[in-house]
Design a protein around this motif. Structure first.
Motif, short mmCIF file in Angstrom:
data_model
loop_
_atom_site.label_atom_id
_atom_site.label_comp_id
_atom_site.label_asym_id
_atom_site.label_seq_id
_atom_site.Cartn_x
_atom_site.Cartn_y
_atom_site.Cartn_z
N TRP A 73 25.23 40.26 59.08
CA TRP A 73 24.52 39.21 58.34
C TRP A 73 23.98 39.77 57.02
N SER A 74 23.37 40.94 57.07
CA SER A 74 22.76 41.53 55.88
C SER A 74 23.81 41.86 54.82
N GLU A 75 24.94 42.40 55.24
CA GLU A 75 26.02 42.69 54.29
C GLU A 75 26.51 41.41 53.60
N SER A 76 26.74 40.39 54.40
CA SER A 76 27.23 39.14 53.84
C SER A 76 26.22 38.53 52.88
N TYR A 77 24.94 38.61 53.24
CA TYR A 77 23.86 38.09 52.40
C TYR A 77 23.83 38.82 51.07
N PHE A 78 24.08 40.12 51.08
CA PHE A 78 24.11 40.88 49.82
C PHE A 78 25.14 40.31 48.86
N TYR A 79 26.34 40.04 49.35
CA TYR A 79 27.40 39.57 48.44
C TYR A 79 27.11 38.16 47.94
N ARG A 80 26.49 37.34 48.77
CA ARG A 80 26.10 36.03 48.29
C ARG A 80 25.03 36.16 47.19
N ARG A 81 24.06 37.04 47.39
CA ARG A 81 23.02 37.25 46.40
C ARG A 81 23.60 37.83 45.11
N LEU A 82 24.61 38.68 45.23
CA LEU A 82 25.24 39.25 44.05
C LEU A 82 25.91 38.16 43.20
N LEU A 83 26.59 37.23 43.86
CA LEU A 83 27.22 36.13 43.13
C LEU A 83 26.17 35.26 42.44
N ASP A 84 25.07 35.02 43.11
CA ASP A 84 23.99 34.26 42.48
C ASP A 84 23.45 35.00 41.26
N ALA A 85 23.31 36.32 41.36
CA ALA A 85 22.74 37.10 40.26
C ALA A 85 23.57 37.02 38.99
N VAL A 86 24.89 36.95 39.13
CA VAL A 86 25.76 36.92 37.94
C VAL A 86 26.15 35.50 37.54
N GLY A 87 25.58 34.50 38.18
CA GLY A 87 25.81 33.13 37.77
C GLY A 87 27.08 32.50 38.28
N TYR A 88 27.65 33.05 39.36
CA TYR A 88 28.93 32.53 39.85
C TYR A 88 28.81 31.07 40.28
N PHE A 89 27.70 30.71 40.90
CA PHE A 89 27.52 29.34 41.38
C PHE A 89 26.70 28.48 40.43
N GLY A 90 26.30 29.03 39.29
CA GLY A 90 25.45 28.31 38.36
C GLY A 90 26.22 27.36 37.47
N ASP A 91 25.51 26.76 36.53
CA ASP A 91 26.12 25.79 35.61
C ASP A 91 26.50 26.40 34.26
N GLY A 92 26.27 27.68 34.06
CA GLY A 92 26.52 28.32 32.78
C GLY A 92 27.94 28.82 32.62
N PRO A 93 28.19 29.61 31.59
CA PRO A 93 29.55 30.06 31.26
C PRO A 93 30.13 31.06 32.25
N TRP A 94 29.29 31.66 33.10
CA TRP A 94 29.80 32.63 34.07
C TRP A 94 30.14 31.98 35.41
N ARG A 95 30.04 30.67 35.48
CA ARG A 95 30.37 29.97 36.71
C ARG A 95 31.84 30.23 37.10
N GLY A 96 32.05 30.64 38.33
CA GLY A 96 33.40 30.84 38.84
C GLY A 96 34.09 32.10 38.38
N ILE A 97 33.39 32.99 37.66
CA ILE A 97 34.00 34.24 37.21
C ILE A 97 33.83 35.29 38.31
N ASP A 98 34.94 35.76 38.85
CA ASP A 98 34.94 36.73 39.94
C ASP A 98 34.46 38.09 39.42
N PRO A 99 33.32 38.60 39.89
CA PRO A 99 32.82 39.89 39.37
C PRO A 99 33.67 41.07 39.80
N PHE A 100 34.57 40.87 40.75
CA PHE A 100 35.42 41.96 41.24
C PHE A 100 36.85 41.88 40.69
N ARG A 101 37.13 40.90 39.85
CA ARG A 101 38.50 40.67 39.38
C ARG A 101 39.10 41.87 38.65
N PRO A 102 38.36 42.57 37.78
CA PRO A 102 38.99 43.70 37.08
C PRO A 102 39.59 44.74 38.03
#
Length: 383
Positions: A86-115
């Motif tokens: 549970w804790s590991e999974s929660y970390f990755y969800r929090r990481l996506l929130d931190a970089v705006g993956y689920f937000g309304d800004g320009p970083w929405r939907g940008i995979d932080p692991f894609r490179p």
């Protein structure tokens, strides 16, 4: 289930789960920060996550997310004192929130692991492994299938690669490192009828051999149809999403030789429905598959065989618990709605289904390193 074992937590200093929470997660934050030219808002989010994941407590997720997955029971508790899965999974969800993956800004939907995923696909190692398919094409069908099965099993073990150019060498190299091997039983279930579900793990150089195995099974009539389950959004650094499937198929199509033929077959199979891609929300749940929702249980229950790839899926399949290694794999997976197989390189402590002599030999030779080093693997089947 008439027996049980303690759920694995991350609160034991020196243990592998503790090192993931205390060391690996902060390192991943640094890698993500360096991979993109994020703005001040994303850097503040990453700073806050770094501080919270090492010294803080579980906090609610934006929009009330994960309410159905038990977050209320863990809010206010240390990351180290809740189930490690549970804790590991929660970390990755929090990481996506931190970089705006689920937000309304320009970083929405940008995979932080894609490179890193794309770098794997374009690596010289991938080139060499795809070239080896030309040699494999001249081998008997049974030998090709065995090599592709082991390629899928060992695909994320960098020091082994596919070794598809020599099926016998693959067998010599991999079999001594298999702590359980039900490969004959697995192949006996591929009788040309029904649907095969493959629940994928990593993208990049691991997803390629998974796709090659599916292409072989479809081309040779070993299954009628395949369903590839991937994550609906980035997860655990390299877990495969639909975008990663598209990248991998395109990589195969533009490769020379036999690899391109496999790529075109996959492209056509996706177009005519013989290969479907699914991205169910539960694929990113911090829960074992025993808790899967009804719609997913119904879909999987209709498959002739479900194959789960990788370490995380294994933890979710058997339950991330301190099982005795000789605990029956068939019994802990008895809840699963249909025949199931696990293809897993060992990268965490949980293990079931070993015979006592194998366990004793591993412990004598390596103490507990065999559980987490990635040097051993298993193929387990419950028909």
């Amino acid at each position: 289930m008439s027996f049980s074992a303690d759920v694995i937590l991350g609160n034991e200093p020196g243990a592998f789960p503790y090192s993931v929470l205390a060391e690996r997660h902060p390192a991943i934050i640094g890698q993500v920060r360096a991979a993109f030219p994020y703005g001040p808002e994303q850097h503040r989010g990453l700073d806050a996550l770094l501080d919270n994941c090492t010294k803080g407590v579980i906090e609610p997720l934006p929009g009330g997310a994960w309410g159905e997955w038990g977050i209320d029971a863990y809010v206010g508790r240390s990351w180290f004192d809740v189930p490690w899965l549970w804790s590991e999974s929660y970390f990755y969800r929090r990481l996506l929130d931190a970089v705006g993956y689920f937000g309304d800004g320009p970083w929405r939907g940008i995979d932080p692991f894609r490179p890193s995923k794309l770098a794997e696909l374009e690596s010289p190692e991938t080139d060499r492994e795809l070239e080896a398919l030309d040699t494999l094409a001249s081998r008997p069908a049974e030998e090709r299938e065995a090599a592709l099965l082991h390629g899928s099993l060992w695909g994320n073990r960098a020091d082994l690669g596919f070794r598809l150019s020599d099926g016998q060498a693959e067998e010599r190299a991999a079999v001594p490192d298999l702590v359980a091997d039900d490969s004959d039983r697995l192949r006996s279930l591929l009788d040309g009828a029904g649907t095969l579900c493959l629940i994928a793990d990593n993208a990049g150089r691991e997803l390629i051999p998974d796709l090659l195995l599916l292409a072989h099974l479809l081309r040779d009539g070993r299954v009628e149809r395949a369903v590839l389950h991937v994550k609906p959004h980035p997860y655990y650094v390299s877990d495969a999403t639909t975008a990663d499937v598209v990248d991998a198929v395109r990589r195969l199509v533009r490769a020379p030789g036999q690899a391109s033929a496999y790529g075109r077959l996959l492209w056509e199979a996706m177009a005519d429905g013989r290969l479907a891609v699914r991205a169910h929300d539960f694929s990113c749940a911090p829960l074992p598959y025993a808790d899967m929702p009804g719609d997913l249980r119904t879909e999987i229950g209709g498959a002739a065989l479900t194959v789960l790839k990788g370490d995380l899926n294994y933890r979710r399949l058997v339950g991330d618990r301190r099982w005795a290694p000789t605990t029956s794999f068939a019994e802990v997976t008895a809840y699963f709605p249909g025949p199931v197989a696990a293809l897993r390189t060992l990268k965490s402590d949980v293990i079931t289904g070993l015979d006592s002599r194998t366990e004793a030999a591993l412990v004598a030779a390596e103490e507990q390193r065999w559980r987490t080093s990635g040097t051993h693997a298993l193929i387990q089947v419950r028909p």
